[in-house]
Design a protein around this motif. Structure first.
Motif, short mmCIF file in Angstrom:
data_model
loop_
_atom_site.label_atom_id
_atom_site.label_comp_id
_atom_site.label_asym_id
_atom_site.label_seq_id
_atom_site.Cartn_x
_atom_site.Cartn_y
_atom_site.Cartn_z
N GLY B 2 0.81 -1.21 0.00
CA GLY B 2 0.00 0.00 0.00
C GLY B 2 0.84 1.26 0.00
N LEU B 3 0.24 2.28 0.55
CA LEU B 3 0.87 3.59 0.57
C LEU B 3 1.75 3.74 1.81
N VAL B 4 2.97 4.22 1.62
CA VAL B 4 3.90 4.42 2.71
C VAL B 4 4.29 5.90 2.79
N VAL B 5 4.25 6.47 3.98
CA VAL B 5 4.79 7.81 4.18
C VAL B 5 6.14 7.67 4.86
N GLN B 6 7.18 8.26 4.26
CA GLN B 6 8.51 8.22 4.86
C GLN B 6 8.93 9.63 5.24
N LYS B 7 9.46 9.79 6.44
CA LYS B 7 9.93 11.11 6.85
C LYS B 7 11.44 11.06 7.10
N VAL B 39 8.17 13.00 3.44
CA VAL B 39 8.18 14.29 4.13
C VAL B 39 9.63 14.57 4.52
N VAL B 40 10.11 15.77 4.21
CA VAL B 40 11.53 16.03 4.42
C VAL B 40 11.73 17.31 5.23
N SER B 41 12.75 17.28 6.09
CA SER B 41 13.13 18.47 6.88
C SER B 41 14.15 19.28 6.09
N THR B 157 3.82 16.46 10.43
CA THR B 157 3.39 16.51 9.03
C THR B 157 3.28 15.11 8.46
N ALA B 158 4.29 14.28 8.72
CA ALA B 158 4.32 12.93 8.16
C ALA B 158 3.14 12.11 8.65
N VAL B 159 2.89 12.14 9.94
CA VAL B 159 1.80 11.35 10.50
C VAL B 159 0.44 11.89 10.02
N ALA B 160 0.33 13.22 9.95
CA ALA B 160 -0.93 13.83 9.50
C ALA B 160 -1.23 13.43 8.05
N VAL B 169 1.72 2.63 6.81
CA VAL B 169 2.69 2.89 7.88
C VAL B 169 3.33 4.25 7.63
N CYS B 170 3.75 4.87 8.71
CA CYS B 170 4.53 6.09 8.63
C CYS B 170 5.94 5.77 9.12
N GLU B 171 6.90 5.79 8.21
CA GLU B 171 8.28 5.49 8.60
C GLU B 171 9.02 6.78 8.93
N ILE B 172 9.55 6.88 10.14
CA ILE B 172 10.30 8.07 10.55
C ILE B 172 11.79 7.71 10.52
N TYR B 173 12.51 8.26 9.53
CA TYR B 173 13.94 7.96 9.42
C TYR B 173 14.74 8.99 10.19
N THR B 174 15.71 8.50 10.94
CA THR B 174 16.50 9.39 11.79
C THR B 174 17.94 8.92 11.79
N ASP B 175 18.78 9.46 12.68
CA ASP B 175 20.18 9.04 12.68
C ASP B 175 20.49 8.01 13.77
N VAL B 176 19.45 7.48 14.43
CA VAL B 176 19.65 6.37 15.37
C VAL B 176 18.77 5.19 14.95
N ASP B 177 19.04 4.02 15.54
CA ASP B 177 18.39 2.80 15.07
C ASP B 177 16.95 2.63 15.54
N GLY B 178 16.49 3.48 16.45
CA GLY B 178 15.12 3.34 16.94
C GLY B 178 14.99 4.00 18.30
N VAL B 179 13.97 3.58 19.03
CA VAL B 179 13.76 4.09 20.38
C VAL B 179 14.41 3.12 21.36
#
Lengths: 423, 423
Positions: B2-7, B39-41, B157-160, B169-179
């Motif tokens: 399906g549709l994926v939102v990536q931030k 969605v990009v910063s 923005t990404a979740v909205a 799913v909303c994938e939040i990409y960051t510089d660490v491996d997770g929470v």
């Protein structure tokens, strides 16, 4: 005390200090009782830095995304300028091209303005605020995509807004004191022009004078918006570009406005074109389909023995590659022999009223070039301009010789082109 | 499929190389058959540089213009990202917050989303393009001004968008491996959480875990959008944030999610408040009228002899000055004795399900702090969280002691919070 549109270029807002200096100047105009609309370019080298980034991620950046990228530049400068004005205690609101109602066609990277609907600008002025508008950008009518206006875009934005808002004057602030009879970096004795007619300014701009862009002058002429070109670094009166004052239109003697030169063009020669109807049309249709603008066009008399002729034209160097590609692709269909590309040329133009009816002008022009040892490769004339193409390394000698031959050199530093008194 | 939102956050698109790496990852998702909205910063330090410029031209930049300025940052990164994707042979279109239909209220610098109308995004997806959307920005409903969403704005923005587009799913990409169960820079043995419920993540975010912002988790929980927090620098599975799997909701034993800490808050104590109805309300109405958010609130039992009590609360240090100003102004009306301001505090929070019904948890928590010699200044609890305020210089010892006391330290590097298996 009517409405004034002021346009500030990138060099005027290159850093925080520049922005604060410009803010003070705007507030002064406001204090003098004017309603003020400001059009601003991106800060200093911002646009070049963004272009560089784009080339790092993609060798051929897409038009729509390239416009989205570049318009970030004005967004930064206009927001900062609005803040600086508010910091001086005056209200200011910034608007993107889209918010200001600058409606364009959909040709990305060089869109043309097709309408200006400045409702939000009027509202801002009615509230007593200074309206700051991003130069160089608009929004496409059909797809509502962000567009940029290409070279000279911010000047054009300023004049278009001045026309839509029925402004008293459009002030174009730059880093020089006005328009000169020749480039002061080349001709030390060049004089500042105090007052010049739209038509003469059009020819100067078309011939390489970089202070005002051709599109902006065309727009101003069509809507009869007086332009005042002046420096943002000094308080001097600059150059007024406007309709000839009444009563001076009938003058018969040639009045030279100035000498312009341009080294940004290349020459393409289409060799061995069959001398029959439709051939030139096919060549220039090919160029036009590729969305390229050309400047001078010269066709030599065909050699009777072969029935073939050569067609030469000049165009911006930046479009040279695309033009060669388009013509090469169309070669089988058009049926010429070969193409020659030359980017080591320069164009020198003499601009002034009454040239065609004063044959002495042309003669003096060619004598001056000949005395300076400058060889002429192409010639093209209009009613108020003579242009020649020469080798690029001869351009400075050529400009100085012509400037001097027409008595433009001066001890004083101001030229009065048709007796205008300045103001 | 399906549709994926990536931030992607600023550190993921800090330079041209980063943008190209992110472009490849997006194209991969596309090749796997997904419709992709990105969605990009703003790139790396762009936003900080713009803030610095603003401060150079004006000490207190105006909200509207500040938003106009800051939104230039995402405009640059999204256009570059679209170009980079097109360069890989896939269609991509970038959209501003306004173009993407992110409608907000008019509170500049920290606007709230009130509607999302992503018609142009749907069109882009229908055309087979990747849609790139500027994070952190929107357009105000009434005045049509550009707004920014404040801290955590791009995640929100990404979740909205994920909610409005009914994304998988909303994938939040960051510089660490997770929470993690605690900040890995403080607790070396902290474990990555594989799966965590919205409620627990909410408490962790509210308690200082910086990976996901509170607003984004609140939004995701309300619309039931699964979030996958992961690194843009590796291919590892990250942390899933979503509703508890069915059948696990009835579990009765306490399950600790992690230990969060926060040194970004200050403590304000309102001293000598008359202990009568309406006093606390007057204080917090004052704070709320100043558009400030507070965190913990503690009121001590009043001394019977004086009829006066003290009320303490914590809030972001950045809002501390405004709060003190507002309260000082309201002092005559509210009628307290004095104010105390302390920005040398830290908050340590233990988050997990079933705490309130497991008294042992609270006891273990306080024992761990006491054994580590950490003094407790304030206590506040919810159903799934205990928070304490301590001195700032004791925070690392406190976090390590609590993490260890609850058996969260591990040789393995993954924590399974409620038996989730990851995917």
């Amino acid at each position: 005390m009517g409405l004034v549109v002021q346009k500030y270029g990138g060099s005027s807002v290159a850093d925080a200090e520049g922005i604060k200096r410009v803010a003070k100047r705007i507030v002064e105009a406001k204090k003098n009782g004017h309603q003020v609309v400001v059009v601003v370019s991106a800060m200093g080298d911002t646009t070049d830095e963004l272009i560089d980034l784009a080339q790092q991620v993609s060798p051929i950046p897409a038009g729509r995304e390239f416009d989205m990228l570049l318009t970030a530049g004005e967004r930064i400068s206009m927001a900062l300028l609005a803040m600086a004005i508010k910091n001086l205690g005056h209200e200011a609101l910034s608007f993107t091209g889209s918010q200001a109602g600058v409606i364009t066609d959909s040709v990305h990277n060089k869109a043309r303005i097709i309408d200006v609907t400045p409702g939000r600008i009027r509202d801002a002025l009615d509230q007593g605020a200074v309206a700051i508008v991003a130069g160089f950008q608009g929004v496409s009518q059909v797809k509502k995509d962000i567009t940029t206006l290409g070279r000279g875009g911010s000047d054009t934005t300023a004049v278009a807004l001045a026309a839509a808002l029925d402004a008293e004057v459009c002030e174009i602030y730059t880093d020089v004191d006005g328009v000169f009879t020749a480039d002061p970096r080349v001709v030390k004795k060049a004089r500042k022009i105090v007052d010049i007619a739209f038509e003469d300014m059009l020819e100067l701009a078309a011939s390489g004078s970089k202070v005002l862009h051709l599109r902006c002058v065309e727009y101003a002429r069509r809507y009869n918006i007086p332009i005042h070109v002046r420096s943002s670094f000094s308080g001097h009166v600059g150059t007024w570009v406007r309709n000839k004052p009444e009563g001076e239109e009938g003058m018969e003697q040639a009045i030279i406005s100035g000498v312009a030169h341009d080294t940004s063009e290349a020459k393409i020669t289409v060799v061995g074109v069959p001398d029959k109807p439709g051939e030139a049309a096919a060549i220039f249709r090919t160029i036009s389909d590729a969305q390229l603008n050309i400047d001078m066009v010269v066709q030599n008399v065909s050699a009777a023995s072969t029935g073939l002729t050569d067609i030469s034209f000049t165009l911006p160097k930046t479009d040279g590659h695309k033009a060669m590609e388009a013509l090469t692709k169309a070669q089988p269909e058009i049926g010429f022999d070969s193409l020659r590309y030359d980017d080591q040329i320069a164009k020198i133009s003499l601009v002034g009223a009454g040239m065609r009816t004063n044959p002495g002008v042309t003669a003096t022009f060619f004598e001056a070039l000949s005395n300076a040892g400058v060889n002429i490769e192409l010639i093209s004339t209009s009613e108020i301009r003579i242009s020649v193409v020469t080798r690029q390394d001869e351009v400075k000698d050529a400009v100085r010789a012509v400037h001097s031959a027409f008595g433009l050199d001066s001890e004083s530093d101001e030229a009065v082109v048709y007796g205008g008194t300045g103001r």
